[in-house]
Design an enzyme around this catalytic site. Structure first.
Site, PDB file in Angstrom:
ATOM      1  N   GLU A   1       5.411 -15.752   1.731  1.00 33.09           N
ATOM      2  CA  GLU A   1       6.620 -15.614   2.553  1.00 33.09           C
ATOM      3  C   GLU A   1       6.724 -14.171   2.994  1.00 33.09           C
ATOM      4  O   GLU A   1       6.376 -13.275   2.230  1.00 33.09           O
ATOM      5  CB  GLU A   1       7.885 -15.928   1.734  1.00 33.09           C
ATOM      6  CG  GLU A   1       8.136 -17.387   1.512  1.00 33.09           C
ATOM      7  CD  GLU A   1       8.105 -17.722   0.031  1.00 33.09           C
ATOM      8  OE1 GLU A   1       8.024 -16.811  -0.801  1.00 33.09           O
ATOM      9  OE2 GLU A   1       8.134 -18.927  -0.277  1.00 33.09           O
TER      10      GLU A   1
ATOM     11  N   VAL B   1       0.874  -1.175   0.000  1.00 32.79           N
ATOM     12  CA  VAL B   1       0.000   0.000   0.000  1.00 32.79           C
ATOM     13  C   VAL B   1       0.909   1.223   0.000  1.00 32.79           C
ATOM     14  O   VAL B   1       1.953   1.235   0.694  1.00 32.79           O
ATOM     15  CB  VAL B   1      -0.918  -0.022   1.252  1.00 32.79           C
ATOM     16  CG1 VAL B   1      -1.717   1.263   1.370  1.00 32.79           C
ATOM     17  CG2 VAL B   1      -1.847  -1.240   1.197  1.00 32.79           C
TER      18      VAL B   1
ATOM     19  N   TYR C   1      -1.449 -10.201   8.195  1.00 36.86           N
ATOM     20  CA  TYR C   1      -1.759 -11.585   7.797  1.00 36.86           C
ATOM     21  C   TYR C   1      -2.432 -12.333   8.944  1.00 36.86           C
ATOM     22  O   TYR C   1      -3.390 -13.086   8.723  1.00 36.86           O
ATOM     23  CB  TYR C   1      -0.475 -12.312   7.358  1.00 36.86           C
ATOM     24  CG  TYR C   1       0.181 -11.693   6.149  1.00 36.86           C
ATOM     25  CD1 TYR C   1      -0.558 -11.239   5.062  1.00 36.86           C
ATOM     26  CD2 TYR C   1       1.574 -11.550   6.079  1.00 36.86           C
ATOM     27  CE1 TYR C   1       0.037 -10.666   3.957  1.00 36.86           C
ATOM     28  CE2 TYR C   1       2.189 -10.977   4.969  1.00 36.86           C
ATOM     29  CZ  TYR C   1       1.413 -10.534   3.919  1.00 36.86           C
ATOM     30  OH  TYR C   1       2.012  -9.959   2.832  1.00 36.86           O
TER      31      TYR C   1
HETATM   32  N1  COA Z   1       1.700  -2.050  12.811  1.00 37.43           N
HETATM   33  C1  COA Z   1       0.942  -3.007  13.433  1.00 37.43           C
HETATM   34  N2  COA Z   1      -0.125  -3.625  12.849  1.00 37.43           N
HETATM   35  C2  COA Z   1      -0.414  -3.275  11.575  1.00 37.43           C
HETATM   36  C3  COA Z   1       0.332  -2.289  10.874  1.00 37.43           C
HETATM   37  C4  COA Z   1       1.422  -1.667  11.556  1.00 37.43           C
HETATM   38  N3  COA Z   1       2.185  -0.722  10.971  1.00 37.43           N
HETATM   39  N4  COA Z   1      -0.175  -2.162   9.634  1.00 37.43           N
HETATM   40  C5  COA Z   1      -1.222  -3.007   9.557  1.00 37.43           C
HETATM   41  N5  COA Z   1      -1.368  -3.678  10.723  1.00 37.43           N
HETATM   42  C6  COA Z   1      -2.367  -4.713  11.027  1.00 37.43           C
HETATM   43  C7  COA Z   1      -3.360  -4.171  12.054  1.00 37.43           C
HETATM   44  O1  COA Z   1      -3.910  -5.282  12.752  1.00 37.43           O
HETATM   45  C8  COA Z   1      -4.408  -3.538  11.168  1.00 37.43           C
HETATM   46  O2  COA Z   1      -5.674  -3.421  11.765  1.00 37.43           O
HETATM   47  P1  COA Z   1      -5.998  -2.065  12.618  1.00 37.43           P
HETATM   48  O3  COA Z   1      -5.599  -0.894  11.767  1.00 37.43           O
HETATM   49  O4  COA Z   1      -7.480  -2.175  12.858  1.00 37.43           O
HETATM   50  O5  COA Z   1      -5.174  -2.152  13.857  1.00 37.43           O
HETATM   51  C9  COA Z   1      -4.500  -4.571  10.047  1.00 37.43           C
HETATM   52  O6  COA Z   1      -3.144  -5.017   9.851  1.00 37.43           O
HETATM   53  C10 COA Z   1      -5.080  -4.018   8.749  1.00 37.43           C
HETATM   54  O7  COA Z   1      -4.281  -2.895   8.368  1.00 37.43           O
HETATM   55  P2  COA Z   1      -4.477  -2.156   6.974  1.00 37.43           P
HETATM   56  O8  COA Z   1      -4.781  -0.708   7.234  1.00 37.43           O
HETATM   57  O9  COA Z   1      -5.433  -2.900   6.113  1.00 37.43           O
HETATM   58  O10 COA Z   1      -3.007  -2.307   6.369  1.00 37.43           O
HETATM   59  P3  COA Z   1      -2.324  -1.345   5.288  1.00 37.43           P
HETATM   60  O11 COA Z   1      -3.297  -0.906   4.267  1.00 37.43           O
HETATM   61  O12 COA Z   1      -1.574  -0.279   5.993  1.00 37.43           O
HETATM   62  O13 COA Z   1      -1.310  -2.363   4.585  1.00 37.43           O
HETATM   63  C11 COA Z   1       0.864  -3.413   4.517  1.00 37.43           C
HETATM   64  C12 COA Z   1      -0.418  -3.171   5.348  1.00 37.43           C
HETATM   65  C13 COA Z   1       1.712  -4.464   5.241  1.00 37.43           C
HETATM   66  C14 COA Z   1       0.474  -3.949   3.143  1.00 37.43           C
HETATM   67  C15 COA Z   1       1.608  -2.053   4.416  1.00 37.43           C
HETATM   68  O14 COA Z   1       2.157  -1.727   5.661  1.00 37.43           O
HETATM   69  C16 COA Z   1       2.725  -2.074   3.382  1.00 37.43           C
HETATM   70  O15 COA Z   1       2.523  -1.765   2.210  1.00 37.43           O
HETATM   71  N6  COA Z   1       3.965  -2.395   3.847  1.00 37.43           N
HETATM   72  C17 COA Z   1       5.127  -2.427   2.929  1.00 37.43           C
HETATM   73  C18 COA Z   1       5.043  -3.583   1.981  1.00 37.43           C
HETATM   74  C19 COA Z   1       5.139  -4.920   2.689  1.00 37.43           C
HETATM   75  O16 COA Z   1       5.903  -5.089   3.646  1.00 37.43           O
HETATM   76  N7  COA Z   1       4.363  -5.874   2.191  1.00 37.43           N
HETATM   77  C20 COA Z   1       4.366  -7.242   2.667  1.00 37.43           C
HETATM   78  C21 COA Z   1       5.361  -8.039   1.882  1.00 37.43           C
HETATM   79  S1  COA Z   1       5.295  -9.770   2.346  1.00 37.43           S
END
Ligand code: COA
Length: 144
Positions: free
Chosen positions: A103, A71, A115
């Site tokens: 992974e 995201v 996840y």
């Molecule tokens: N710290 C702790 N929990 C987190 C979090 C954070 N920074 N980001 C998401 N979560 C968890 C929480 O449980 C959250 O629910 P809540 O907001 O009600 O507490 C839940 O995930 C859903 O979060 P969401 O808003 O849908 O996530 P996002 O849209 O921010 O996307 C990622 C999450 C991981 C995709 C985003 O941080 C990202 O793009 N990271 C970099 C790319 C990456 O690492 N991808 C995974 C590769 S395997």
């Protein structure tokens, strides 16, 4: 906000989010190569003609393998990652898939939290799977 399958002209925006989010990122050309195969697909989250997030994945018989979920940093913690995964899970159930696998770097707390919230569980570790820095991967599955 709309979740839909990608179009070719989304790939530049996807590559730019990938560069901001994934280590090591896939290049634009690597994404184009990936998108060429029928067994690979990408779901995107679009708002006002801008891509805010995406999931790249492959289908292998009855298994979905997630390559990446990302995201844009300006739009995190708004539920987009969860919405993308929920959409993938629904489509996979409709298509009679049995499992989703992925992974993730073991230090990637936000992704692991996402996840786990979606029902994935750890099934193993790949030692030294990631480079720069070298790090183990957690293997996670979701049973559909
Ligand atoms: N710290 C702790 N929990 C987190 C979090 C954070 N920074 N980001 C998401 N979560 C968890 C929480 O449980 C959250 O629910 P809540 O907001 O009600 O507490 C839940 O995930 C859903 O979060 P969401 O808003 O849908 O996530 P996002 O849209 O921010 O996307 C990622 C999450 C991981 C995709 C985003 O941080 C990202 O793009 N990271 C970099 C790319 C990456 O690492 N991808 C995974 C590769 S395997």
């Amino acid at each position: 906000m709309e979740i839909r399958y990608f179009r070719e002209d989304d790939l530049l925006q996807i590559a730019s989010i990938e560069k901001l989010s994934i280590n090591p990122p896939w290049s634009y050309n690597a994404l184009c190569d990936f998108a060429r195969y029928d067994t690979n697909n990408i779901l995107v989250c679009e708002e006002n003609s801008e891509i805010w997030g995406y999931i790249t994945y492959s289908i292998i018989i009855d298994e979905v393998q997630i390559a990446n979920v990302a995201v844009h940093p300006s739009h995190r913690r708004k539920g987009i990652g969860k919405c993308l995964l929920d959409t993938l899970h629904n489509k996979a159930r409709q298509d009679n898939m049995s499992t989703i696998t992925l992974e993730v770097r073991q230090s990637n707390t936000p992704a692991i939290a996402l996840y786990e919230k979606c029902g994935y569980y750890v099934v193993g570790t790949r030692k030294g799977y990631y480079k720069n820095p070298t790090e183990d991967a957690k293997l996670m599955n979701l049973t559909l």
